[in-house]
Design a protein around this motif. Structure first.
Motif, PDB file in Angstrom:
ATOM      1  N   CYS A   1      -2.219 144.891  14.419  1.00 53.09           N
ATOM      2  CA  CYS A   1      -1.079 143.970  14.407  1.00 53.09           C
ATOM      3  C   CYS A   1       0.041 144.497  15.287  1.00 53.09           C
TER       4      CYS A   1
ATOM      5  N   CYS B   1      -1.985 139.520  14.630  1.00 51.52           N
ATOM      6  CA  CYS B   1      -2.994 140.516  14.289  1.00 51.52           C
ATOM      7  C   CYS B   1      -4.318 140.123  14.925  1.00 51.52           C
TER       8      CYS B   1
ATOM      9  N   ASN C   1       4.801 138.243  14.580  1.00 52.43           N
ATOM     10  CA  ASN C   1       3.658 139.125  14.386  1.00 52.43           C
ATOM     11  C   ASN C   1       2.355 138.436  14.776  1.00 52.43           C
TER      12      ASN C   1
ATOM     13  N   TYR D   1      -1.298 134.956   7.434  1.00 54.51           N
ATOM     14  CA  TYR D   1      -0.022 135.679   7.336  1.00 54.51           C
ATOM     15  C   TYR D   1       0.762 135.171   6.125  1.00 54.51           C
TER      16      TYR D   1
END
Length: 207
Positions: free
Chosen positions: A78, A39, A37, A206
């Motif tokens: 994200c 963002c 991931n 995160y």
């Protein structure tokens, strides 16, 4: 002579041996998680809040002067839903006249603090649904409702009326209200122009 030095060395080893045996040890661990991931946070107007020129005669001498509030839009996009956190980093540490509450506006004349500004999260929308702002002052161990971003704190977003637990979000849109306060004029030497120089970096963390 060689025997003498050998004996001296042996004596030295014996004398320090108890300390060597009693010495404790410690381990260093390097951990972390690489996440797929990512963002990206963005602020409208390039993240700039301009107050223009302010006459020193318009400042309160014996109390703070509040300037006109400004609102920016903060978005965080994200790759996939994740319960990210936002960490504000004051780039003018030690210059706020309200440490712990607001972010510094810099100093003039060596050590005169110009004031501070607050940043408040308003009307956050998480993937198109109304959310509520959360704040933690212990690095995410516990959370409570709180829309103001504070130095040494982190922010996240939860469900309105639900538990104070960060939720996974893919796309966040929220207003960021900036309230700026100038220190009382009688604490400042304003014989020359004084530039407000507040700056905060918003870092995405995160879980």
């Amino acid at each position: 002579m060689k025997k003498y030095f050998a004996a001296l060395s042996a004596t030295a080893l014996i004398s320090v041996a108890p300390y060597a045996l009693a010495a404790s040890s410690t381990d260093l661990s390097v951990t972390g998680t690489i996440t797929p991931n990512a963002c990206e946070p963005k602020l409208s107007d390039g993240g700039n809040v301009h107050h223009g020129k302010i006459s020193s005669k318009d400042l309160n001498k014996d109390r703070e002067t509040k300037l006109t509030d400004k609102t920016l839009q903060l978005t965080v996009n994200c790759d996939s839903p994740i319960a990210f956190r936002l960490k504000p980093i004051d780039n003018q540490p030690g210059s706020s006249t309200e440490p712990g509450l607001g972010f510094g506006l810099g100093k003039i004349n060596g050590d005169e603090k110009l004031g501070y500004f607050e940043a408040l999260l308003r009307r956050p929308m998480a993937d198109g649904v109304l959310a509520r702002a959360l704040r933690s002052i212990n690095n995410g161990d516990t959370w409570s409702q709180g829309s103001d971003m504070l130095p040494e704190s982190i922010s996240a977003f939860g469900v309105p009326g639900g538990p104070a637990t960060p939720i996974a979000i893919k796309d966040l849109v929220t207003d960021l209200l900036i309230s700026t306060y100038i220190a009382r004029a009688d604490s400042l030497d304003l014989t020359n122009d004084a530039a407000l120089d507040g700056s905060v970096t918003l870092e995405v963390l995160y879980p």
